[in-house]
Design a protein around this motif. Structure first.
Motif, PDB file in Angstrom:
ATOM      1  N   TYR A   1       0.850  -1.193   0.000  1.00 40.26           N
ATOM      2  CA  TYR A   1       0.000   0.000   0.000  1.00 40.26           C
ATOM      3  C   TYR A   1       0.885   1.241   0.000  1.00 40.26           C
ATOM      4  O   TYR A   1       1.423   1.650   1.029  1.00 40.26           O
ATOM      5  CB  TYR A   1      -0.915  -0.007   1.226  1.00 40.26           C
ATOM      6  CG  TYR A   1      -1.981   1.075   1.216  1.00 40.26           C
ATOM      7  CD1 TYR A   1      -3.015   1.034   0.283  1.00 40.26           C
ATOM      8  CD2 TYR A   1      -1.956   2.111   2.142  1.00 40.26           C
ATOM      9  CE1 TYR A   1      -4.004   2.009   0.269  1.00 40.26           C
ATOM     10  CE2 TYR A   1      -2.937   3.091   2.138  1.00 40.26           C
ATOM     11  CZ  TYR A   1      -3.964   3.031   1.194  1.00 40.26           C
ATOM     12  OH  TYR A   1      -4.935   3.997   1.181  1.00 40.26           O
TER      13      TYR A   1
ATOM     14  N   THR B   1       1.345   5.076  -0.060  1.00 35.52           N
ATOM     15  CA  THR B   1       0.552   6.234   0.332  1.00 35.52           C
ATOM     16  C   THR B   1       1.457   7.303   0.919  1.00 35.52           C
ATOM     17  O   THR B   1       2.563   7.010   1.405  1.00 35.52           O
ATOM     18  CB  THR B   1      -0.517   5.839   1.366  1.00 35.52           C
ATOM     19  OG1 THR B   1      -1.259   6.999   1.749  1.00 35.52           O
ATOM     20  CG2 THR B   1       0.117   5.224   2.602  1.00 35.52           C
TER      21      THR B   1
ATOM     22  N   ASP C   1     -11.375   3.316   2.425  1.00 33.21           N
ATOM     23  CA  ASP C   1     -11.802   3.397   1.033  1.00 33.21           C
ATOM     24  C   ASP C   1     -13.244   2.912   0.974  1.00 33.21           C
ATOM     25  O   ASP C   1     -13.511   1.709   0.904  1.00 33.21           O
ATOM     26  CB  ASP C   1     -10.885   2.524   0.164  1.00 33.21           C
ATOM     27  CG  ASP C   1     -11.247   2.569  -1.317  1.00 33.21           C
ATOM     28  OD1 ASP C   1     -12.315   3.108  -1.658  1.00 33.21           O
ATOM     29  OD2 ASP C   1     -10.457   2.046  -2.125  1.00 33.21           O
ATOM     30  N   THR C   2     -14.189   3.868   1.013  1.00 29.99           N
ATOM     31  CA  THR C   2     -15.602   3.484   1.099  1.00 29.99           C
ATOM     32  C   THR C   2     -16.111   2.842  -0.188  1.00 29.99           C
ATOM     33  O   THR C   2     -17.009   1.995  -0.149  1.00 29.99           O
ATOM     34  CB  THR C   2     -16.473   4.701   1.455  1.00 29.99           C
ATOM     35  OG1 THR C   2     -16.255   5.743   0.504  1.00 29.99           O
ATOM     36  CG2 THR C   2     -16.126   5.216   2.847  1.00 29.99           C
ATOM     37  N   ASN C   3     -15.550   3.246  -1.333  1.00 30.78           N
ATOM     38  CA  ASN C   3     -16.011   2.672  -2.597  1.00 30.78           C
ATOM     39  C   ASN C   3     -15.718   1.182  -2.689  1.00 30.78           C
ATOM     40  O   ASN C   3     -16.529   0.399  -3.191  1.00 30.78           O
ATOM     41  CB  ASN C   3     -15.369   3.391  -3.784  1.00 30.78           C
ATOM     42  CG  ASN C   3     -15.963   4.771  -4.010  1.00 30.78           C
ATOM     43  OD1 ASN C   3     -17.104   5.025  -3.654  1.00 30.78           O
ATOM     44  ND2 ASN C   3     -15.183   5.669  -4.587  1.00 30.78           N
ATOM     45  N   ASN C   4     -14.552   0.787  -2.209  1.00 30.35           N
ATOM     46  CA  ASN C   4     -14.134  -0.617  -2.292  1.00 30.35           C
ATOM     47  C   ASN C   4     -14.353  -1.390  -1.007  1.00 30.35           C
ATOM     48  O   ASN C   4     -14.049  -2.573  -0.931  1.00 30.35           O
ATOM     49  CB  ASN C   4     -12.664  -0.694  -2.712  1.00 30.35           C
ATOM     50  CG  ASN C   4     -12.458  -0.210  -4.139  1.00 30.35           C
ATOM     51  OD1 ASN C   4     -13.100  -0.689  -5.067  1.00 30.35           O
ATOM     52  ND2 ASN C   4     -11.576   0.765  -4.317  1.00 30.35           N
TER      53      ASN C   4
ATOM     54  N   ARG D   1      -5.057  -4.574   5.988  1.00 32.85           N
ATOM     55  CA  ARG D   1      -6.336  -4.265   5.351  1.00 32.85           C
ATOM     56  C   ARG D   1      -7.463  -5.098   5.954  1.00 32.85           C
ATOM     57  O   ARG D   1      -7.330  -6.298   6.169  1.00 32.85           O
ATOM     58  CB  ARG D   1      -6.256  -4.545   3.843  1.00 32.85           C
ATOM     59  CG  ARG D   1      -7.446  -4.023   3.056  1.00 32.85           C
ATOM     60  CD  ARG D   1      -7.304  -4.384   1.591  1.00 32.85           C
ATOM     61  NE  ARG D   1      -7.624  -5.798   1.342  1.00 32.85           N
ATOM     62  CZ  ARG D   1      -7.519  -6.391   0.162  1.00 32.85           C
ATOM     63  NH1 ARG D   1      -7.072  -5.703  -0.887  1.00 32.85           N
ATOM     64  NH2 ARG D   1      -7.833  -7.665   0.014  1.00 32.85           N
TER      65      ARG D   1
ATOM     66  N   ILE E   1     -12.259   8.290   2.379  1.00 34.92           N
ATOM     67  CA  ILE E   1     -12.299   8.713   0.976  1.00 34.92           C
ATOM     68  C   ILE E   1     -13.409   7.968   0.231  1.00 34.92           C
ATOM     69  O   ILE E   1     -13.944   6.989   0.713  1.00 34.92           O
ATOM     70  CB  ILE E   1     -10.925   8.469   0.280  1.00 34.92           C
ATOM     71  CG1 ILE E   1     -10.552   6.989   0.364  1.00 34.92           C
ATOM     72  CG2 ILE E   1      -9.864   9.338   0.914  1.00 34.92           C
ATOM     73  CD1 ILE E   1      -9.262   6.648  -0.387  1.00 34.92           C
TER      74      ILE E   1
END
Length: 248
Positions: free
Chosen positions: A108, A110, A120-123, A137, A248
């Motif tokens: 990762y 960053t 990561d709310t989308n994933n 994770r 995010i």
């Protein structure tokens, strides 16, 4: 004429003899045998051919079983216990989460410092940034449509087996759907906040456990970030008050 009389007398004597034998044979009535396959009252089986078979139009709903993690204060993990939940057979509930949502070490890259939490709310992933381009994770559940959010906060408080006081807005919103929430619920295995909670800034949002682990990987909350109980306990032990959380 005499011949017919003799035949009639013989017939009467034979009939009387058969009735007498039948009466002697059934002086004690045979026992009633109740089939183990029938759940209807046993008297329904005594009517012979005149009794119609029992038809069960509404079979009992099947049971679904999911696993719930029980974690006690000061203990990291405990064996899973089974809880049976009765429900409609045409509304299946996922009882396990996808393997990709289980905790694991990943590469990762960053700009954020080690110790930072990035969600990561989308994933549906939460990353705890580690050294050397690595991160731990976890799979998470996030806000349902209309309840998504993004921003940066600090962990301002940590709690074990937190109490739950639903906001008035949530109580009213759910009541309009026919779901009635308690005004307050003490911490414990049945509490929706689960085993641990990390409070974010001065908001009502939290990273917390859950009593519905099968929802991990879905958008189902009112904005909070939910984790399996065993995962939130692991994260709880690794971070401190003051940790930066980036959503995010």
């Amino acid at each position: 004429m005499i011949h017919k009389t003799l035949l009639l007398t013989a017939s009467l004597l034979l009939s009387f003899s058969q009735v007498t034998l039948a009466a002697e044979r059934y002086q004690s009535r045979p026992p009633v045998i109740v089939s183990p396959d029938l759940t209807a009252p046993w008297v329904m089986q005594l009517g012979g051919a005149a009794t119609r078979p029992v038809v069960y139009a509404n079979p009992q709903p099947a049971q679904r079983v999911y696993q719930r993690q029980v974690i006690r204060r000061g203990q990291a993990t405990r064996p899973l216990v089974q809880q049976a939940v009765t429900g409609r057979t045409n509304a299946p509930v996922r009882s396990q989460i996808e393997p990709m949502f289980l905790p694991q070490m990943v590469s990762y890259e960053t700009k954020h410092r080690p110790g930072t939490i990035v969600i990561d709310t989308n994933n549906r992933f939460l990353y705890l940034v580690m050294e050397n381009g690595q991160a731990r994770r976890y799979g998470v559940g996030v806000g349902k449509p209309g309840f998504e959010w993004a921003g940066a906060h600090k962990v301002t408080r940590k709690a074990e087996w937190p109490n739950w006081t639903p906001p008035k807005e949530m109580i009213a919103r759910e009541a309009a759907k026919g779901h009635y929430l308690p005004t307050h619920m003490a911490g414990g295995p049945e509490n929706p906040l689960g085993a641990r909670a990390l409070y974010l800034g001065s908001t009502l949002y939290r990273i917390h456990g859950t009593n519905a682990p099968w929802t991990i990987g879905s958008g189902v909350s009112s904005g909070c970030i939910r984790m399996r109980n065993e995962d939130v306990v692991d994260l709880y032990e690794r971070v401190k008050v003051g940790t930066t959380v980036i959503v995010i």
